[in-house]
Design a protein around this motif. Structure first.
Motif, PDB file in Angstrom:
ATOM      1  N   GLY A  60       0.526  -1.590   0.189  1.00  0.00           N
ATOM      2  CA  GLY A  60       0.142   0.097   0.058  1.00  0.00           C
ATOM      3  C   GLY A  60       0.859   0.981   0.423  1.00  0.00           C
ATOM      4  N   ILE A  61       1.661   1.257   0.415  1.00  0.00           N
ATOM      5  CA  ILE A  61       2.935   2.497   0.572  1.00  0.00           C
ATOM      6  C   ILE A  61       3.897   2.624  -0.881  1.00  0.00           C
ATOM      7  CG2 ILE A  61       5.128   3.079   1.561  1.00  0.00           C
ATOM      8  CD1 ILE A  61       4.236   1.869   4.551  1.00  0.00           C
ATOM      9  N   LEU A  62       4.037   1.593  -1.351  1.00  0.00           N
ATOM     10  CA  LEU A  62       4.525   1.242  -2.695  1.00  0.00           C
ATOM     11  C   LEU A  62       3.198   2.237  -3.637  1.00  0.00           C
ATOM     12  CD1 LEU A  62       6.230  -1.531  -3.507  1.00  0.00           C
ATOM     13  CD2 LEU A  62       7.498   1.069  -2.942  1.00  0.00           C
ATOM     14  N   ILE A  63       1.939   1.956  -3.435  1.00  0.00           N
ATOM     15  CA  ILE A  63       0.626   2.367  -4.573  1.00  0.00           C
ATOM     16  C   ILE A  63       0.626   3.798  -4.247  1.00  0.00           C
ATOM     17  CG2 ILE A  63      -1.358   2.263  -4.582  1.00  0.00           C
ATOM     18  CD1 ILE A  63      -0.741   0.158  -5.905  1.00  0.00           C
ATOM     19  N   SER A  64       0.817   4.198  -2.908  1.00  0.00           N
ATOM     20  CA  SER A  64       0.912   5.801  -2.023  1.00  0.00           C
ATOM     21  C   SER A  64       1.763   6.615  -3.461  1.00  0.00           C
ATOM     22  CB  SER A  64       0.337   6.336  -0.727  1.00  0.00           C
ATOM     23  OG  SER A  64       1.902   5.954  -0.150  1.00  0.00           O
ATOM     24  N   GLN A  65       3.156   6.013  -2.523  1.00  0.00           N
ATOM     25  CA  GLN A  65       4.264   6.511  -3.423  1.00  0.00           C
ATOM     26  C   GLN A  65       4.001   6.957  -4.557  1.00  0.00           C
ATOM     27  OE1 GLN A  65       7.632   5.142  -1.905  1.00  0.00           O
ATOM     28  NE2 GLN A  65       7.152   5.555   0.267  1.00  0.00           N
ATOM     29  N   ASN A  66       3.608   5.699  -5.385  1.00  0.00           N
ATOM     30  CA  ASN A  66       3.335   6.350  -6.817  1.00  0.00           C
ATOM     31  C   ASN A  66       2.619   6.729  -7.379  1.00  0.00           C
ATOM     32  OD1 ASN A  66       6.312   4.455  -7.740  1.00  0.00           O
ATOM     33  ND2 ASN A  66       4.772   2.386  -7.119  1.00  0.00           N
TER      34      ASN A  66
END
Length: 454
Positions: A81-87
């Motif tokens: 989820g964190i990778l999703i939010s950063q991208n």
């Protein structure tokens, strides 16, 4: 600025007043976390009220070890989820889709492996490692084994939920969770009261509800949410994306795993007392989880907010989010301290029949002890939310080791003191929260957020 495909299914958190964004995103998650707790809380209530106290103790005695397995899956989903939010915050929608497809593959494989491991080892762990009391070990083994079979449903639901939250949608997962929670209540009552299946019925109802929640959320996301309009090329496995998911998700899973492992070790100390203390600790743990879940809603909101702003390179907004989060935390902690001081016995009676006066007395006093430490507990969640969202791969290990050390060392020592005895179990929890809370805030203050990069 994050490029949103549809405001209905996503939210740009790189613009606007931080506390309003965090609060509006957090409220659906707070409701969702309450319903998420229904799975185990309902099991506990029905076990204690419609079966017997031994069934309650059996369900509770499996909590630490099953949480160890579930924590691994939840940590992996958090990192995804964190990778999703950063991208998403950087506007790179192609990378968002690549993370989505690769995440489902890796989570499915991981969940099947972990679930099979838990199913295979349930009897050995409960009997030989945790020294579960002989009068409840058979029921506990059956409950744990069945719960582990359904682990993939929980893992996939958490994954789709954190992906949706990463793009700013905290409402859709809530809707499916509410429906599945009511289904869980209905099936619990049906299997236990009508079919007389005991703790086996509780476990079957739980994994069925979790599977339905996962299936519904995934189907709806791919059907309606424009972010999930996957192209054929997106389904190709990407080693770099998988590596990033496992690196960040793995660090989160390690943190969760270390904390859960500490509870496994703690469970052995708990099981050294009689069934009254085991049942009391089981009951207070359920209440504690409700409090923790609302702190976690704040943590996950801060993670999404931070992740998007890190992606957009807006470090000043991260610091504003931290200040807003601390204010919200203090308000919530103050309210819950007052509630527990006044009504702790009422909360305990929800889980156990009023005739079990010794358990109620233990639980009521224990909740008052724990509530004294709600401020440092809240500091843990605020610090973790910001640091996790920023992609600090080292902090989860630091935090996990600190919490595991506290939960392993303090209970045995404090319980050995004549003037504390079993009360040392709850005092040790509060002391551990304080140490980890100070560690989280110190780690946050070590960072330079000016350029929005960790």
């Amino acid at each position: 600025m994050a490029q949103t495909a549809s405001k209905k299914f996503s939210r740009d958190m790189t613009e606007g007043v931080p506390y309003k964004l965090i609060l509006s995103f957090m409220l659906p998650m707070m409701m969702g976390n309450i319903f998420q707790q229904f799975y185990n809380i309902v099991d506990t209530i029905i076990a204690g009220r419609f079966i017997d106290a031994k069934a309650l103790a059996a369900v509770g005695s499996t909590g630490s070890i099953t949480n160890l397995f579930f924590a691994l899956g939840n940590g992996l989903a958090t990192g995804i989820g964190i990778l999703i939010s950063q991208n998403f915050g950087s506007g790179d929608m192609k990378s968002v889709r690549k993370v989505i497809t690769n995440a489902f593959v890796m989570v499915s494989v991981t969940a099947l492996f972990v679930g099979f491991l838990g199913f295979s080892l349930s009897g050995y762990v409960l009997r030989n490692l945790l020294k579960t009391p002989a009068d409840i070990v058979d029921s506990a083994t059956a409950y744990m084994a069945i719960t582990c079979i359904g682990f993939i449903g929980t893992a996939l639901y958490n994954t789709i939920s954190y992906i949706m939250r990463g793009v700013g949608d905290s409402k859709t997962p809530l809707y499916f969770l509410i429906v599945s929670s009511f289904l869980n209540v209905f099936m619990d009552l049906l299997f236990v009261i009508y079919f007389k299946m005991g703790v086996v019925g509780l476990a079957l109802a739980t994994i069925t509800a979790q599977a339905l929640s996962a299936a519904g959320s995934i189907a709806y996301a791919f059907w309606r949410n424009p972010v999930f309009k996957i192209e054929r090329s997106d389904w190709k496995l990407d080693p770099d994306v998988i590596r990033k998911c496992y690196t960040l998700g793995g660090s989160m899973a390690l943190q969760s795993g270390l904390i859960a492992l500490s509870f496994v070790i703690l469970q052995r100390v708990i099981n050294s007392f009689d069934s009254i203390v085991v049942a009391a600790f089981t009951t207070t743990s359920k209440i504690e989880n409700i409090v923790n879940m609302q702190f976690k809603a704040l943590q996950d909101s801060l993670s999404t907010y931070t992740g998007q702003n890190i992606g957009a390179k807006k470090g000043d907004r991260v610091k504003q989010g931290f200040r807003s989060g601390m204010i919200m935390m203090v308000i919530y902690a103050a309210v819950m301290i007052s509630v527990m001081m006044l009504f702790s016995d009422m909360f305990v009676k929800i889980f156990i029949d009023g005739s079990e006066t010794e358990i109620i007395s233990f639980g009521s006093k224990a909740m008052k002890i724990l509530s004294i430490f709600y401020l440092p507990l809240g500091a843990i969640y605020v610090g973790r939310g910001i640091l996790n969202g920023a992609g600090d791969a080292k902090f989860p290990l630091i935090s996990g080791i600190a919490e595991m050390t506290g939960r392993v060392i303090f209970p045995a020592f404090l319980c050995s003191l004549p003037f504390l005895g079993a009360w040392g179990l709850w005092v040790a929890t509060g002391v551990t929260w304080t140490i980890v809370g100070v560690t989280a805030i110190a780690r946050y203050n070590m960072k330079d957020w000016r350029n929005g990069l960790f």
